[in-house]
Design a protein around this motif. Sequence first.
Motif, PDB file in Angstrom:
ATOM      1  N   PHE A  33       0.849  -1.200   0.000  1.00 49.19           N
ATOM      2  CA  PHE A  33       0.000   0.000   0.000  1.00 49.19           C
ATOM      3  C   PHE A  33       0.877   1.240   0.000  1.00 49.19           C
ATOM      4  N   GLY A  34       0.511   2.195  -0.811  1.00 45.09           N
ATOM      5  CA  GLY A  34       1.192   3.482  -0.778  1.00 45.09           C
ATOM      6  C   GLY A  34       0.465   4.494  -1.626  1.00 45.09           C
ATOM      7  N   ARG A  35       0.600   5.736  -1.223  1.00 47.04           N
ATOM      8  CA  ARG A  35       0.053   6.858  -1.993  1.00 47.04           C
ATOM      9  C   ARG A  35       1.159   7.907  -2.061  1.00 47.04           C
ATOM     10  N   ILE A  36       1.620   8.178  -3.283  1.00 44.55           N
ATOM     11  CA  ILE A  36       2.578   9.271  -3.484  1.00 44.55           C
ATOM     12  C   ILE A  36       1.842  10.351  -4.272  1.00 44.55           C
ATOM     13  N   ILE A  37       1.871  11.564  -3.768  1.00 44.82           N
ATOM     14  CA  ILE A  37       1.193  12.668  -4.461  1.00 44.82           C
ATOM     15  C   ILE A  37       2.203  13.793  -4.634  1.00 44.82           C
ATOM     16  N   ALA A  89       4.523   5.451 -11.396  1.00 43.52           N
ATOM     17  CA  ALA A  89       3.178   4.857 -11.325  1.00 43.52           C
ATOM     18  C   ALA A  89       3.198   3.460 -11.941  1.00 43.52           C
ATOM     19  N   GLN A  90       3.991   3.290 -12.992  1.00 42.07           N
ATOM     20  CA  GLN A  90       4.051   1.981 -13.648  1.00 42.07           C
ATOM     21  C   GLN A  90       4.749   0.962 -12.761  1.00 42.07           C
ATOM     22  N   GLU A  91       5.733   1.420 -11.994  1.00 43.65           N
ATOM     23  CA  GLU A  91       6.454   0.489 -11.119  1.00 43.65           C
ATOM     24  C   GLU A  91       5.636   0.109  -9.884  1.00 43.65           C
ATOM     25  N   VAL A 139       0.596   0.531  -4.900  1.00 39.75           N
ATOM     26  CA  VAL A 139       1.148   1.869  -4.637  1.00 39.75           C
ATOM     27  C   VAL A 139       0.781   2.769  -5.819  1.00 39.75           C
ATOM     28  N   THR A 140       0.022   3.808  -5.560  1.00 44.92           N
ATOM     29  CA  THR A 140      -0.336   4.736  -6.633  1.00 44.92           C
ATOM     30  C   THR A 140       0.534   5.995  -6.542  1.00 44.92           C
ATOM     31  N   VAL A 141       0.782   6.570  -7.703  1.00 44.30           N
ATOM     32  CA  VAL A 141       1.606   7.780  -7.790  1.00 44.30           C
ATOM     33  C   VAL A 141       0.868   8.758  -8.691  1.00 44.30           C
ATOM     34  N   ASN A 142       0.527   9.902  -8.160  1.00 46.40           N
ATOM     35  CA  ASN A 142      -0.228  10.889  -8.935  1.00 46.40           C
ATOM     36  C   ASN A 142       0.336  12.289  -8.729  1.00 46.40           C
ATOM     37  N   THR A 143      -0.010  13.148  -9.681  1.00 44.12           N
ATOM     38  CA  THR A 143       0.365  14.563  -9.608  1.00 44.12           C
ATOM     39  C   THR A 143      -0.900  15.397  -9.408  1.00 44.12           C
ATOM     40  N   VAL A 144      -0.785  16.429  -8.592  1.00 45.09           N
ATOM     41  CA  VAL A 144      -1.816  17.467  -8.551  1.00 45.09           C
ATOM     42  C   VAL A 144      -1.155  18.747  -9.068  1.00 45.09           C
ATOM     43  N   SER A 145      -1.805  19.398 -10.007  1.00 44.09           N
ATOM     44  CA  SER A 145      -1.258  20.641 -10.567  1.00 44.09           C
ATOM     45  C   SER A 145      -2.141  21.823 -10.183  1.00 44.09           C
ATOM     46  N   PRO A 146      -1.817  22.475  -9.067  1.00 43.11           N
ATOM     47  CA  PRO A 146      -2.614  23.638  -8.670  1.00 43.11           C
ATOM     48  C   PRO A 146      -2.393  24.814  -9.617  1.00 43.11           C
ATOM     49  N   ILE A 167      -6.755   5.006  -9.501  1.00 44.72           N
ATOM     50  CA  ILE A 167      -6.189   6.171 -10.195  1.00 44.72           C
ATOM     51  C   ILE A 167      -4.687   6.178  -9.977  1.00 44.72           C
ATOM     52  N   THR A 168      -3.923   6.062 -11.047  1.00 44.53           N
ATOM     53  CA  THR A 168      -2.468   6.200 -10.907  1.00 44.53           C
ATOM     54  C   THR A 168      -1.871   6.793 -12.174  1.00 44.53           C
ATOM     55  N   GLY A 169      -0.807   7.553 -12.005  1.00 46.10           N
ATOM     56  CA  GLY A 169      -0.157   8.203 -13.149  1.00 46.10           C
ATOM     57  C   GLY A 169      -0.920   9.409 -13.659  1.00 46.10           C
ATOM     58  N   ALA A 170      -1.921   9.852 -12.908  1.00 46.30           N
ATOM     59  CA  ALA A 170      -2.766  10.968 -13.355  1.00 46.30           C
ATOM     60  C   ALA A 170      -2.152  12.311 -12.968  1.00 46.30           C
ATOM     61  N   ASN A 171      -2.578  13.330 -13.681  1.00 50.48           N
ATOM     62  CA  ASN A 171      -2.200  14.706 -13.343  1.00 50.48           C
ATOM     63  C   ASN A 171      -3.497  15.495 -13.196  1.00 50.48           C
ATOM     64  N   LEU A 172      -3.881  15.755 -11.964  1.00 48.80           N
ATOM     65  CA  LEU A 172      -5.181  16.379 -11.680  1.00 48.80           C
ATOM     66  C   LEU A 172      -5.019  17.893 -11.603  1.00 48.80           C
ATOM     67  N   PRO A 173      -5.580  18.633 -12.557  1.00 47.40           N
ATOM     68  CA  PRO A 173      -5.483  20.094 -12.504  1.00 47.40           C
ATOM     69  C   PRO A 173      -6.520  20.669 -11.545  1.00 47.40           C
ATOM     70  N   VAL A 174      -6.093  21.640 -10.742  1.00 45.14           N
ATOM     71  CA  VAL A 174      -7.039  22.337  -9.840  1.00 45.14           C
ATOM     72  C   VAL A 174      -6.723  23.812 -10.030  1.00 45.14           C
ATOM     73  N   ASN A 175      -7.236  24.385 -11.141  1.00 46.18           N
ATOM     74  CA  ASN A 175      -6.687  25.670 -11.568  1.00 46.18           C
ATOM     75  C   ASN A 175      -7.729  26.719 -11.968  1.00 46.18           C
ATOM     76  N   GLY A 176      -8.998  26.498 -11.621  1.00 46.35           N
ATOM     77  CA  GLY A 176     -10.022  27.504 -11.940  1.00 46.35           C
ATOM     78  C   GLY A 176     -10.236  27.700 -13.428  1.00 46.35           C
ATOM     79  N   GLY A 177      -9.788  26.722 -14.232  1.00 48.34           N
ATOM     80  CA  GLY A 177      -9.976  26.797 -15.680  1.00 48.34           C
ATOM     81  C   GLY A 177      -8.830  27.474 -16.414  1.00 48.34           C
ATOM     82  N   LEU A 178      -7.745  27.780 -15.696  1.00 51.61           N
ATOM     83  CA  LEU A 178      -6.630  28.528 -16.313  1.00 51.61           C
ATOM     84  C   LEU A 178      -5.981  27.755 -17.454  1.00 51.61           C
ATOM     85  N   PHE A 179      -5.908  26.445 -17.318  1.00 47.64           N
ATOM     86  CA  PHE A 179      -5.308  25.633 -18.384  1.00 47.64           C
ATOM     87  C   PHE A 179      -6.095  24.341 -18.496  1.00 47.64           C
TER      88      PHE A 179
END
Length: 246
Positions: A132-136, A168-170, A176-183, A232-244
């Motif tokens: 088990f693991g969560r890397i963000i 994320a693939q490893e 173990v999931t590995v994800n990105t958050v892009s504020p 969910i793994t290998g994702a890049n979740l944008p949280v940007n108010g619609g900027l991109f």
Amino acid sequence: MARIALVTGGIGGLGTAICIRLAQDGCTVIANCHPSEAAAATEWQAARAAEGLTITTIAADVSSFDDSTRMVNDIIAQHGTLDILVNCAGITRDKTFRKMEAAQWNAVIDVNLNSVFNVTRPAWEGMLERGFGRIINISSVNGQRGQFGQANYSAAKAGMHGFTMALAQEGAAKGVTVNTVSPGYTDTAMTLAMDDAVRASIISGIPMRRMAQPAEIAAAIAFLASDDSAYITGANLPVNGGLFMH
Ligand code: CAA
């Protein structure tokens, strides 16, 4: 059993909101700070206690592999495990490229990108062994679209997501999931440091016409840290108010 979570840059603007949210969700949270911030960390911890939250702090320079390894090993020795790692430590050294010095490039790559290797590497094998693991990884809208004056920062933030997709693939078959958050632009000291006119012009270009509140970013991280996000793994979740959008 409460999940054990480490948030690097945990006493910063975004880090604080992430620590608070994970603690409210029932995690045992450890906030990393830079060794030079020991006094601020004591005050920070007292402020959290006054809010009814028990969050410990741990000092380590995440741009150093040795110090990061010591920090992670200390946490595992004390708590028996490290389940959730939020790589949030980050700095800016904004300059147009013609004025950017090597020190400004290297500082941002060391703190924002090399730290991700330094802290994740000692945490990784235990997560694989325990299944088990969560890397963000906390990246940025400016890692996705670039930003005038941020060649160093945009490079580091884009690099974080490359790391996410590879790792994320490893981890995928091992729980173990590995994800990105892009504020996007968030109401913290980092954006406050910008020139007022530059900040106002950036806000006018955000479809929601406002910056994010740190808690709005923390909510996305809490979701990716939870058991609900298991697929969910290998994702890049944008949280940007619609900027991109892409
Ligand atoms: N696009 C095109 N041209 C621009 C520009 C832009 N966005 N911004 C400035 N310029 C132009 C100016 O009009 C000026 O043009 P002239 O020379 O023709 O007059 C020129 O660039 C100014 O160049 P300088 O090298 O003199 O730059 P400066 O010292 O005035 O400012 C800067 C440089 C401080 C980097 C400034 O551009 C800036 O603050 N940019 C924003 C950086 C930014 O967004 N930082 C985000 C911080 S928060 C964060 O990083 C969190 C997150 O993840 C979102």
